[in-house]
Design a protein around this motif. Structure first.
Motif, PDB file in Angstrom:
ATOM      1  N   ASP A   1       0.829  -1.328   0.113  1.00 33.67           N
ATOM      2  CA  ASP A   1       0.080   0.215  -0.049  1.00 33.67           C
ATOM      3  C   ASP A   1       0.875   1.281  -0.119  1.00 33.67           C
ATOM      4  O   ASP A   1       2.031   1.197   0.611  1.00 33.67           O
ATOM      5  CB  ASP A   1      -1.063  -0.161   1.110  1.00 33.67           C
ATOM      6  CG  ASP A   1      -1.931  -1.282   1.369  1.00 33.67           C
ATOM      7  OD1 ASP A   1      -2.211  -1.421   0.065  1.00 33.67           O
ATOM      8  OD2 ASP A   1      -2.298  -1.806   2.286  1.00 33.67           O
ATOM      9  N   LYS A   2       0.440   2.324  -0.659  1.00 35.72           N
ATOM     10  CA  LYS A   2       1.065   3.696  -0.609  1.00 35.72           C
ATOM     11  C   LYS A   2      -0.045   4.452   0.279  1.00 35.72           C
ATOM     12  O   LYS A   2      -1.132   4.802  -0.073  1.00 35.72           O
ATOM     13  CB  LYS A   2       1.251   4.053  -2.150  1.00 35.72           C
ATOM     14  CG  LYS A   2       1.927   3.155  -2.775  1.00 35.72           C
ATOM     15  CD  LYS A   2       3.370   2.800  -2.364  1.00 35.72           C
ATOM     16  CE  LYS A   2       3.906   2.016  -3.474  1.00 35.72           C
ATOM     17  NZ  LYS A   2       3.561   0.649  -3.215  1.00 35.72           N
ATOM     18  N   GLU A   3       0.684   5.414   1.214  1.00 38.21           N
ATOM     19  CA  GLU A   3      -0.132   6.223   2.054  1.00 38.21           C
ATOM     20  C   GLU A   3       0.779   7.737   2.171  1.00 38.21           C
ATOM     21  O   GLU A   3       1.912   7.471   2.537  1.00 38.21           O
ATOM     22  CB  GLU A   3      -0.378   5.775   3.298  1.00 38.21           C
ATOM     23  CG  GLU A   3      -1.263   6.436   4.202  1.00 38.21           C
ATOM     24  CD  GLU A   3      -1.801   5.920   5.485  1.00 38.21           C
ATOM     25  OE1 GLU A   3      -2.284   6.611   6.402  1.00 38.21           O
ATOM     26  OE2 GLU A   3      -1.429   4.692   5.834  1.00 38.21           O
TER      27      GLU A   3
ATOM     28  N   TRP B   1      -3.919   6.224  -4.452  1.00 36.40           N
ATOM     29  CA  TRP B   1      -3.145   6.287  -3.156  1.00 36.40           C
ATOM     30  C   TRP B   1      -4.151   6.744  -2.073  1.00 36.40           C
ATOM     31  O   TRP B   1      -4.841   7.650  -2.621  1.00 36.40           O
ATOM     32  CB  TRP B   1      -1.640   7.017  -3.526  1.00 36.40           C
ATOM     33  CG  TRP B   1      -0.831   6.508  -4.198  1.00 36.40           C
ATOM     34  CD1 TRP B   1      -0.615   5.024  -4.834  1.00 36.40           C
ATOM     35  CD2 TRP B   1       0.027   6.924  -5.335  1.00 36.40           C
ATOM     36  NE1 TRP B   1       0.115   4.771  -5.764  1.00 36.40           N
ATOM     37  CE2 TRP B   1       0.668   6.254  -6.108  1.00 36.40           C
ATOM     38  CE3 TRP B   1       0.195   8.225  -5.471  1.00 36.40           C
ATOM     39  CZ2 TRP B   1       1.316   6.502  -6.936  1.00 36.40           C
ATOM     40  CZ3 TRP B   1       1.176   8.842  -6.492  1.00 36.40           C
ATOM     41  CH2 TRP B   1       1.818   7.862  -7.234  1.00 36.40           C
TER      42      TRP B   1
END
Length: 514
Positions: A125-127, A167
């Protein structure tokens, strides 16, 4: 025997480590404005937000990335978090920054941010967390010196690219011109571009003020908070702990406390499940058992809370203080007495139930009810709305219907039944869903469906009134859609009877011409 136990342990440990290895990790990217307007709040920003994010929003194995910008953008660090020493290293590195930049190139920063995150490994995941006052004031000679209208257009294009990537983005608006509280903050600044970013990204922008320092992490990430009691007073070895949980989100939140950990041991007696309304708080009282090592007198317990569905809670750790009236050994005799009484009650109840079923079976046999005939009678009785009960059936598109009466539930006025994955009253097993993502209620002849987890019902903003016969759509975590319908259940026997009655009046269906 010892060899078998050893092999079993090896297999279990292998499965655990395989699960850990296969779990996707998160890349958490922070874009930090280090212009001079940030200087008065910089330490608070690190201690109340970034430190909280490291401890409560991330997990071991996740990677923290920091980009800073003023007149230009720099990559400060990239650190995978393996233990608390890594967290302290990240915090100390950030505190060494000097937020004294004279200019703010917001366009250049957003372009660099997009390219940087796009260049990270695809897996995981990208946060993103953006910390800025939203003002674009590039240095003289910069290629990004545009009119305000062109600035908005450039930022809108970058934001649209980020949105398409899917994102997760959070924005915290930092004060400009030294405005540290809500009373001194300017009402409007025409150079502020965060409105454009939040509109394109379809997210809310959180406002920073010194009054919100204690809850700024929860407001920014939308994560619930837990308030721990100061002192519980005198308690027995088994006692309840009142925990105040606050929901900062705009929708109701399903909380499932699955474990209370102390020194690697789960001391929670049973899970606690509750629903908290939007922007509300609720007190839950999980029952825990004091560790065997605790003696009579004053004690302190450093606990960690574990929630289902990977729910991020800040803080999820705290210390509770109490006076232990007696140790677990001292309470063993009373516990043993209680267990003996409980066993006796269970035996008596079991004997009564066995006798009941024996008598019932004898009566059935004496009346000639057996085999498939008993099944038909049961379905007929279930389909009859006598005594105020009505059987309701869940039909899921594409899901196997030949599962007996598993998705048929009797409902009456005031009753409610949950819908979701394993453990729900109405089960969707075709796709992977958590337990009780929604529920259906009955009030007289009116049936209403309420989504409890709105992330699984993006097409429904509220309750579905008169839901019988209406298609409802749910979206799984993997973004796969499924349609389902609630309807009144009609048993196969009743369907056969209706077909047979057609011969009473040939050429008519339910008394009407076809």
């Amino acid at each position: 025997m010892k060899k078998k136990v050893f092999v079993l342990c090896v297999v279990c440990i292998s499965l655990v480590f395989c699960g850990i290895a296969s779990a996707e990790q998160t890349d958490f990217v922070v874009l930090l404005d280090v212009s001079e307007s940030v200087f008065p709040i910089f330490d608070d920003l690190v201690n109340y937000l970034i430190k909280d994010a490291l401890y409560y929003q991330l997990s071991f194995g996740d990677t923290f990335h920091l980009l800073s910008f003023a007149g230009h953008t720099e990559t400060i660090l990239e650190q995978t978090i393996r233990n608390e020493d890594d967290i302290e290293f990240i915090v100390s590195t950030i505190l060494l920054l000097h937020p004294l930049g004279k200019y703010t190139d917001l366009i250049g920063a957003m372009e660099t941010l997009y390219r940087y995150v796009q260049g990270l490994p695809v897996a995981g995941d990208k946060e993103i967390l953006i910390l800025t006052d939203g003002i674009h004031d590039p240095p003289p000679g910069s290629a990004n010196n545009f009119s305000q209208e062109e600035v908005s257009r450039q930022l809108a294009g970058i934001a649209e690219n980020i949105r398409r990537q899917g994102w997760e983005v959070h924005i915290l608006r930092l004060p400009s011109d030294g405005a540290l509280s809500s009373e001194t903050a300017p009402l409007f600044d025409e150079r502020d571009n965060l409105g454009t970013l939040s509109e394109i990204l379809d997210i809310e922008t959180t406002e920073y003020t010194t009054e919100k320092n204690g809850e700024i992490s929860n407001l920014t990430f939308g994560s619930p908070s837990v308030g721990f009691p100061t002192h519980l007073g005198k308690v027995n070895p088994r006692f309840k702990v009142p925990l105040t949980i606050t929901n900062y989100q705009d929708n109701q939140l399903l909380i499932k406390l699955s474990a209370v950990m102390y020194a690697g041991e789960n001391i929670l007696e049973k899970p606690v499940v509750t629903v908290i309304k939007e922007h509300d708080e609720k007190i839950i009282t999980p029952r825990i058992t004091a560790p065997r090592s605790f003696g009579q007198g004053e004690n302190s317990l450093d606990i960690s809370l574990v929630f289902e569905d990977d729910l991020k809670v800040a803080p999820n750790r705290g210390v509770i203080h109490f006076y232990l009236k007696k140790t677990r050994e001292q309470g063993r005799e009373s516990t043993l007495s209680f267990l003996m009484t409980s066993v006796l009650i269970v035996i008596v109840v079991t004997v009564i139930l066995v006798l009941f079923f024996i008598v019932k079976n004898i009566l059935w046999r004496s009346s000639g009810v057996a085999g498939s005939h008993a099944r038909v009678q049961y379905e007929t009785a279930t389909a009859s709305p006598g005594k105020g009960y009505t059987p309701i059936e869940l039909f899921v598109s594409g899901q196997n219907k030949h599962i007996g009466l598993r998705n048929v539930q009797l409902m009456s006025t005031g009753s409610k039944k949950g819908l979701g994955g394993k453990g729900s009253s109405f089960i969707i097993f075709l796709l992977d869903f958590p337990r009780n993502i929604g529920e259906i209620t009955c009030e007289g002849e009116t049936y209403t469906f309420y989504p409890l987890r709105y992330e699984f019902f993006p097409e429904h903003e509220g309750a579905v009134e008169n839901c019988l016969g209406r298609e409802i759509t749910a979206i799984s975590k993997k973004q796969r859609g499924i349609r389902f319908v609630f309807r009144k259940y009609v048993s196969p026997l009743e369907k056969i009877n209706k077909i047979m009655h057609l011969t009473d009046k040939p050429g008519k269906i339910n008394g009407c011409l076809p």
